[in-house]
Design an enzyme around this catalytic site. Structure first.
Site, PDB file in Angstrom:
ATOM      1  N   CYS A  41       0.761  -1.060  -0.005  1.00 50.30           N
ATOM      2  CA  CYS A  41       0.061   0.134   0.106  1.00 50.30           C
ATOM      3  C   CYS A  41       0.870   1.350   0.071  1.00 50.30           C
ATOM      4  O   CYS A  41       2.060   1.297   0.510  1.00 50.30           O
ATOM      5  CB  CYS A  41      -0.894  -0.022   1.240  1.00 50.30           C
ATOM      6  N   ASP A  43       0.461   3.689   1.705  1.00 49.82           N
ATOM      7  CA  ASP A  43       0.570   4.376   3.021  1.00 49.82           C
ATOM      8  C   ASP A  43       1.615   4.696   3.631  1.00 49.82           C
ATOM      9  O   ASP A  43       2.659   3.640   3.584  1.00 49.82           O
ATOM     10  CB  ASP A  43      -0.395   3.358   3.894  1.00 49.82           C
ATOM     11  N   ARG A  45       2.993   4.849   6.320  1.00 54.25           N
ATOM     12  CA  ARG A  45       3.369   4.299   7.663  1.00 54.25           C
ATOM     13  C   ARG A  45       3.685   2.760   7.245  1.00 54.25           C
ATOM     14  O   ARG A  45       4.397   1.981   8.180  1.00 54.25           O
ATOM     15  CB  ARG A  45       2.196   4.378   8.461  1.00 54.25           C
ATOM     16  N   HIS A  97      -2.141  -4.009   4.885  1.00 54.07           N
ATOM     17  CA  HIS A  97      -2.121  -3.586   6.377  1.00 54.07           C
ATOM     18  C   HIS A  97      -3.584  -3.160   7.111  1.00 54.07           C
ATOM     19  O   HIS A  97      -4.095  -2.592   6.268  1.00 54.07           O
ATOM     20  CB  HIS A  97      -1.047  -2.319   6.630  1.00 54.07           C
ATOM     21  N   CYS A 100      -6.162   0.074   6.827  1.00 54.70           N
ATOM     22  CA  CYS A 100      -5.860   0.412   5.631  1.00 54.70           C
ATOM     23  C   CYS A 100      -7.122   1.575   5.228  1.00 54.70           C
ATOM     24  O   CYS A 100      -8.384   1.482   5.155  1.00 54.70           O
ATOM     25  CB  CYS A 100      -5.742  -0.561   4.592  1.00 54.70           C
TER      26      CYS A 100
HETATM   27 ZN   LIG Z   1      -3.596   1.280   2.874  1.00 57.99          ZN
END
Ligand SMILES: [Zn+2]
Length: 210
Positions: A41, A43, A45, A97, A100
């Site tokens: 992803c 993302d 993090r 994750h 999400c």
């Molecule tokens: Zn995500």
């Protein structure tokens, strides 16, 4: 300016690497033999190399919202083709994750406008496939987390449906496909679903003249 910090940090990092190993960049510049393709992803993090302790040169990375494998996505397919047929990776990892944002957004009925609606639609399709199981979960967070896991499983199965993977399975008995989910709360990766070369699949997706 905030972005200037990035450039300063970069200089400091390069200096540190050279102090440890004067030949570091010379060697890397001439060599890329990663063992793994990571489809994760976007993302911020979930940085693939940090959470797996891999160094530059060890992991080939593709990231998009909610780590989707879409069979008309030229970007993803180019990365997959290059990683499997040129870099000869032995493992392809789809890593989602918990928590999400893409998965959460797809579970709402909100109009995110044209492009995001189109992307999130792929996750809604996964929800629809598993709606009996998902609708039976009352807790919202648990329901989201289960869709995160099912989404990863579905994306791994989509990889197996590509002729890129099927040809590599037939000719070179690789790569192994892995479905993982990373926990934002504890930093731990959980293994959800694997496919080995030659594993069974819905026959309609199987090419018999590769
Ligand atoms: Zn995500």
């Amino acid at each position: 300016m905030p972005y200037e910090k990035l450039l300063l940090e970069n200089k400091a990092w390069a200096k540190e690497m050279l102090a440890d190993d004067p030949n570091y960049f010379n060697r890397l510049a001439h060599l890329q033999t990663p063992e793994f393709l990571w489809i994760g992803c976007s993302d911020s993090r979930v940085p693939a190399d940090k959470i797996t302790g891999t160094q530059p040169g060890e992991i080939f990375v593709h990231r998009n919202i909610a780590n989707l494998v879409i069979h008309t996505d030229v970007n993803l397919l180019s990365v997959l083709d290059y990683a499997v047929n040129h870099l000869k990776v032995n493992h392809v990892i789809v890593c989602g994750h918990y928590g999400c944002g893409g998965i959460k957004a797809a579970m709402t009925n909100h109009d995110y406008k044209y492009v995001l609606n189109m992307w999130l639609r792929n996750i809604k399709d996964v929800y629809s496939l598993y709606k009996d199981e998902l609708n039976a979960i009352e807790n919202d967070e648990q329901k989201t987390d289960r869709l995160v896991e099912l989404n990863v499983k579905e994306q791994v199965m989509r990889l197996a449906k590509t002729s890129i993977i099927q040809r590599a399975w037939k000719n070179e008995n690789r790569p192994v496909l892995h479905g993982w989910v990373y926990g934002l709360k504890d930093g731990i990766i959980k293994s959800i679903f694997d496919l080995q070369p030659g594993d069974e699949m819905d026959p309609i997706y199987k090419y018999d003249d590769l």
